[in-house]
Design a protein around this motif. Structure first.
Motif, short mmCIF file in Angstrom:
data_model
loop_
_atom_site.label_atom_id
_atom_site.label_comp_id
_atom_site.label_asym_id
_atom_site.label_seq_id
_atom_site.Cartn_x
_atom_site.Cartn_y
_atom_site.Cartn_z
N LEU A 47 26.90 22.77 59.38
CA LEU A 47 27.73 22.31 58.64
C LEU A 47 29.02 23.19 58.28
CD1 LEU A 47 28.29 19.40 57.86
CD2 LEU A 47 27.37 19.78 55.61
N PRO A 48 28.66 24.32 58.00
CA PRO A 48 29.90 25.15 57.79
C PRO A 48 30.73 25.70 59.24
CG PRO A 48 27.82 26.18 57.30
CD PRO A 48 27.63 24.82 57.46
N GLN A 49 29.90 25.56 60.21
CA GLN A 49 30.65 25.78 61.38
C GLN A 49 31.48 24.79 62.06
OE1 GLN A 49 29.77 28.69 61.98
NE2 GLN A 49 27.73 28.75 60.68
N HIS A 77 21.02 28.13 68.43
CA HIS A 77 19.67 27.40 68.40
C HIS A 77 19.13 26.60 67.24
CE1 HIS A 77 15.41 27.11 69.17
NE2 HIS A 77 15.16 27.60 67.91
N GLY A 130 21.12 21.45 59.25
CA GLY A 130 22.41 21.04 58.74
C GLY A 130 23.30 22.18 57.99
N TRP A 131 22.30 23.10 57.04
CA TRP A 131 23.23 23.91 56.42
C TRP A 131 23.64 25.02 57.13
CZ3 TRP A 131 21.14 29.11 55.98
CH2 TRP A 131 19.98 29.13 56.49
N ILE A 187 33.03 22.49 60.08
CA ILE A 187 34.04 22.23 59.18
C ILE A 187 34.99 23.52 59.27
CG2 ILE A 187 34.63 22.29 56.90
CD1 ILE A 187 32.24 20.67 56.19
N TRP A 188 34.34 24.71 59.53
CA TRP A 188 35.26 25.79 59.59
C TRP A 188 36.34 25.87 61.06
CZ3 TRP A 188 38.50 28.49 57.66
CH2 TRP A 188 39.03 29.78 58.37
N LEU A 221 35.69 26.71 51.64
CA LEU A 221 35.73 26.11 53.01
C LEU A 221 35.43 24.87 52.88
CD1 LEU A 221 34.69 26.24 55.93
CD2 LEU A 221 32.54 26.96 55.09
N ALA A 266 25.98 14.58 63.21
CA ALA A 266 27.45 14.27 63.03
C ALA A 266 27.63 14.43 61.33
CB ALA A 266 27.92 12.81 63.55
N TYR A 267 29.00 14.73 61.37
CA TYR A 267 29.42 14.73 59.95
C TYR A 267 30.83 13.95 59.57
CZ TYR A 267 30.32 16.25 55.04
OH TYR A 267 30.66 16.44 53.80
N ASN A 268 30.94 13.26 58.64
CA ASN A 268 32.05 12.63 58.58
C ASN A 268 33.14 13.50 57.40
OD1 ASN A 268 34.19 10.54 57.88
ND2 ASN A 268 32.88 8.96 58.40
N ALA A 302 23.97 31.50 61.04
CA ALA A 302 25.05 30.81 60.65
C ALA A 302 26.21 31.90 60.35
CB ALA A 302 24.76 30.38 59.17
N ILE A 303 25.92 32.98 59.78
CA ILE A 303 27.20 34.07 59.34
C ILE A 303 27.65 34.60 60.85
CG2 ILE A 303 26.33 34.32 57.09
CD1 ILE A 303 25.27 37.10 58.14
N TRP A 351 19.81 32.01 58.61
CA TRP A 351 20.98 32.62 57.90
C TRP A 351 21.98 33.27 58.78
CZ3 TRP A 351 21.84 32.17 52.52
CH2 TRP A 351 22.84 32.95 52.07
N ASP A 380 14.03 31.29 58.13
CA ASP A 380 15.22 30.97 57.29
C ASP A 380 16.27 32.38 57.54
OD1 ASP A 380 14.79 28.38 56.36
OD2 ASP A 380 14.08 28.92 54.45
N GLU A 419 19.64 15.67 56.94
CA GLU A 419 19.90 16.47 57.94
C GLU A 419 20.86 17.45 57.60
OE1 GLU A 419 20.41 13.25 57.59
OE2 GLU A 419 22.29 12.54 58.33
N TYR A 420 21.54 17.50 56.69
CA TYR A 420 22.46 18.65 56.07
C TYR A 420 21.97 19.68 55.51
CZ TYR A 420 25.64 14.80 57.90
OH TYR A 420 26.24 13.83 58.05
#
Lengths: 415, 482
Positions: B336-338, B328, B332-333, B340-341, A302, B138-140, B311-312, B308, B304, A351-352
């Protein structure tokens, strides 16, 4: 091959993850089925409505009629919905992995993968014929595993057989993969005889089907695979993998005939290219029945090209279901390749989030994405990722369970 | 219903794949004026059916003379899933606008915006702080900034005044698009009154409140979501009824069930999108809203675990046709995958995300500086670039055309070979840049080293497998021992 082996050992905190894994068990709840409601059709009053400008006139109060020219329905116009019949001409072949005594091997049970007749989780009427299964990795020499994974298996890392046993007993692996990394001429260049011994030990230690991973060198792999195939007569090992490089090195025939003669299954690996996948399969058909071929179309992490993997799997599955029999094979995905993404293992700004969660969620999402694209077998590593897949796969097979009440008030819920 | 039991599909339509450039060309002005920037009308037609240009790119088409042709083209090229705009100004979002069920059939348009919730019982400071967090996340990623996109305001109080106040606070603090969430029309009216001319998405019309919600949508010129949990017949009924009321910008929410009902959710989303794109069912031809936030309504689980699960759920709904998400968690964890995906799955599969091949210069390299190599896959390139820049290295970087594949995939698929490396060194005249003949190749291409030494005559150093190791690698290994 390095693709199953994250190179940059991320440093993770095992304790936190194990704290997470038991909590995730809570997610698995009894699934109860209710009958699908049959809808009766009522035709409400509909008077002719002529659209005006497309937007209404401003109304200060909702109870006032905003558009005098419009005759609006006064009751719900009932429509029905019937799911379309999603029938496809093709079908994915069923491939049996492992063999019981009755089947000529020594496994306590064998597994069948494949058999899909529709795209994965596509409609209500066609649950997967054989739910996807999970394999956990064992390496025959120390490799650069992420710290947290290493910690899980620290006491068994020098003993592949014990490691395999732990994968089955502790983590619930359906299948175990033994990666014969030590045979790599660039590393230890271990002999085929040594590899055979390792595989024998694994077969003794566990009674689930076994996948044999090579080192990626087309010549050395051919030697090792042939020797292992002969020793494990009738066990229906999945040999990971055969490639077009082997065809070029003139070693493909040797491996394929060994698999055929001794009753094993081949994993045909190609790099994100359906023409290559078809070409490799065509070459293999010369030596081995198609029911003994599984495909690895390549899994990318990913953020590093997972969309290529997703689309290649969707394309392959659709083409197969539309009748392209050269692609009608079950597929596997090395979900562990997710750890190649730096977002999975690197320490990042707060933040990540903590990488202790970011890493496993990365592997999980990698796997779930390809689950939706139809993958039949996953190579995995992280316990939380494995647990999540083990909960979701059976759940996805059973529609008819939502409780509308449960989410009816989500707007008002206090979080 | 039509006789074969399938939903009515209005009129016969062509899918985007069946429309030929000739179909389009026939309706264009055919003056070859080149105002669009293309050489002629046929070239414009080709790019139009490929989704690379829009009708607005043809200025003459928009004069009175061509009105009838333009309308025909609009109908011909309209996506089976309507595009709905939420918000106004620079932050406005378009959702839907999908042409196909599967990405590989064309490409997906309008990447799934993610809205984060706030509610009307939050103290003002907390509310403002959360809005600030939403806007700042934000993520670069490969030269782009990935962000969150909208704010969903929930009426937890059920009180019109409180809801109105919360909406006022938010509109005063943010220009982000809003989703106003209240099932009581009176509460909704109070919220809408504080979001005038902001075109918020009204959430939602249901079997019981649709009439009042339709009036609100019309009077505020705002799009309207329909909520019919796990009831596709009701969803179609409401769509039909609301269209009859004159509300055209609809959004469909068949309910997001994150636990036992998750397979139904996946099946519902899939059925809606398949009906729209394959059968051209006009009642399902609207964007779909997914609400991973519903995981928070379920069982008592640790935070958590809920995150989790959110996220999935979100990631699977992005893969399965969600055009808009309400979430909600701000962790970041989870996000972030959302982000990027979403970026990845909305790239055009017909064109790999690439950068131009060639030689890049970093810092002030001289004739003794290291020469590194990577592929032209955008992600690979930008990752290497950022590591080199962060370490202030002076070096050359040869970017090889691997057809937009990463190092690992390109090696496996033989798009990155000794011959390709030799050709890149030659075509870029790399030998003229430096006095040495040592090339550093990516660690994941180690397999190519022997053959490359033979083919190029250059000495090959195998670099790190991840470019974050380049600074250390150069400290330890450069200049190379002779």
């Amino acid at each position: 091959m390095a693709r199953k082996n994250p190179e940059n050992g991320p440093s993770l905190d095992a304790e936190q993850l194990f704290a997470l894994a038991p909590q995730l068990r809570e997610l698995l709840k009894g699934v109860h089925q209710i009958e699908l409601e049959q809808f009766s059709m009522e035709i409400g009053d509909l008077e002719l409505f002529i659209p005006t400008s497309g937007v209404g006139h401003a109304a200060p109060h909702p109870t006032e009629s905003p558009a005098p020219a419009r005759v609006k329905p006064t009751s719900l116009i009932r429509e029905s919905y019937f799911p379309p019949n999603a029938a496809f001409p093709g079908k994915i072949r069923e491939v049996r992995l492992g063999a019981t005594r009755a089947e000529g091997g020594s496994r306590s049970k064998s597994l069948t993968i494949g058999g899909a007749t529709t795209p994965a989780y596509f409609d209500f009427g066609h649950p997967p014929r054989h739910p996807p299964v999970i394999s956990l990795d064992v390496f025959d020499m120390p490799v650069g595993l992420p710290k947290v994974l290493k910690e899980n298996v620290a006491e068994v890392m020098d003993d592949p057989a014990e490691w395999a046993r732990m994968n089955v007993k502790k983590f619930g692996a359906d299948v175990v993969t033994i990666h014969l990394m030590s045979t790599d001429p660039l590393f230890r260049d271990a002999t085929p005889a040594a590899a055979v011994k390792t595989v024998e030990d694994i077969l003794q230690a566990v009674d689930v089907p076994v996948i044999i991973g090579g080192c990626g060198d087309p010549k050395k792999d051919a030697e090792v695979f042939s020797a292992v195939a002969q020793m494990a007569e009738g066990e229906r090992l999945l040999i990971n993998s055969v490639t077009l490089d082997m065809a070029e090195s003139k070693t493909l025939e040797r491996v394929a005939t060994a698999a055929r003669d001794h009753g094993h299954v081949l994993l045909a690996f190609t790099g994100l290219d359906l023409n290559n996948a078809k070409e490799l399969n065509r070459r293999l058909y010369e030596y081995i029945p198609p029911e003994q071929i599984v495909m690895d179309l390549t899994t990318v992490a990913l953020g590093y090209g997972l969309e290529y993997s997703f689309t290649i799997h969707e394309r392959a599955r659709y083409a197969a279901l539309m009748g392209d029999s050269e692609l009608a094979h079950p597929t596997i995905s090395a979900a562990t390749n997710a750890w190649a993404a730096r977002e999975a293992w690197m320490k990042m700004a707060p933040e990540y989030g903590a990488r202790e969660l970011r890493g496993p969620v990365w592997e999980t999402i990698n796997a779930l994405t390809l689950l939706l694209a139809g993958v039949d077998l996953f190579l995995m590593m992280h316990p939380a990722a494995v647990l999540t897949l083990r909960e979701i796969i059976p759940r996805l097979g059973k529609t008819g369970a939502p409780h509308a009440d449960q989410i009816a008030d989500w707007v008002e819920v206090r979080i | 219903m039509s006789p074969d039991g399938q939903p009515e599909t209005g009129k016969k339509r062509k899918s985007i794949k069946e429309i030929s450039p000739i179909d389009v060309y026939k309706l264009l002005p055919r003056t070859n004026c080149a105002e669009c920037g293309e050489a002629n009308c046929m070239a414009f037609a080709t790019r139009l059916v490929n989704g690379e240009l829009l009708l607005v790119d043809c200025p003459p088409l928009h004069i009175q003379e061509f009105q009838s042709s333009r309308e025909k083209l609009e109908r011909l090229l309209a996506p089976p899933v309507r595009t709905v705009t939420i918000g106004t100004g620079e932050h406005a979002i378009n959702i839907g606008g999908k042409y196909v069920l599967q990405r590989h059939d064309f490409t997906y348009h309008n990447p799934t915006p993610i809205a984060i919730d706030v509610h009307d019982l939050m103290p003002e400071a907390e509310l403002l702080d959360r809005i600030r967090q939403i806007e700042q996340f934000a993520y670069n990623y490969i030269g782009r900034t990935l962000t969150l996109n909208a704010i969903a305001v929930r009426s937890v109080s059920g009180d019109p005044t409180k809801f109105g106040n919360a909406v006022r606070t938010i509109t005063g603090a943010s220009r982000y698009p809003l989703i106003l969430c209240a099932l009581d029309p009176e509460v909704m009216a109070a919220g809408l009154a504080e979001a005038k001319e902001r075109r918020p998405l009204i959430y939602a019309a249901t079997e019981t409140n649709w009439m009042a919600m339709a009036d609100l949508a019309l009077s505020h010129r705002a799009p309207l979501a329909i909520f019919a949990p796990n009831d596709l017949a009701l969803l179609r009924s409401l769509a039909k009824t609301l269209l009859a009321c004159g509300v055209q910008d609809l959004v469909l929410d068949p309910g997001t069930f994150a636990d036992e009902g998750f397979p139904d959710t996946i099946a519902n989303f899939t059925a809606i999108r398949a009906s729209a794109c394959k059968q051209f069912d006009e009642l399902f031809g609207f964007p779909i809203l997914g609400v991973p936030l519903t995981v928070w309504t379920g069982a008592e689980l640790s935070e958590d675990v809920l995150k989790w699960r959110e996220a999935i759920t979100a990631s699977m709904l992005i893969s399965r046709y969600a055009d808009l998400l309400i979430m909600h968690s701000l962790d970041g964890w989870v996000l972030l995958p959302q982000l990027i995906w979403r970026f990845n799955i909305y790239t055009d599969p017909r064109k790999p995300v690439t950068v131009e091949a060639g030689v890049r210069t970093f810092g002030r390299p001289d004739a003794k500086s290291p020469v590194l190599m990577t592929t032209n896959y955008a992600l690979t390139y930008f990752t290497v670039e950022s590591d080199i820049k962060a370490a202030n290295l002076d070096c050359y970087l040869v970017v090889v055309d691997t057809g937009g594949l990463s190092v690992e995939s390109a090696v496996a698929g033989r798009n990155f070979t000794a011959e390709g490396i030799a050709a890149a060194l030659k075509s870029n005249n790399v030998a003229s840049l430096v006095t040495h003949t040592t090339l550093i190749i990516p660690g994941l291409a180690a397999r190519l080293s022997g053959e490359t030494e033979e083919t190029t005559g250059w000495r090959i150093l195998i670099g790190p497998k991840d470019s974050s190791g380049i600074p250390q690698f150069l400290r330890e290994r450069w200049p190379p021992e002779t």
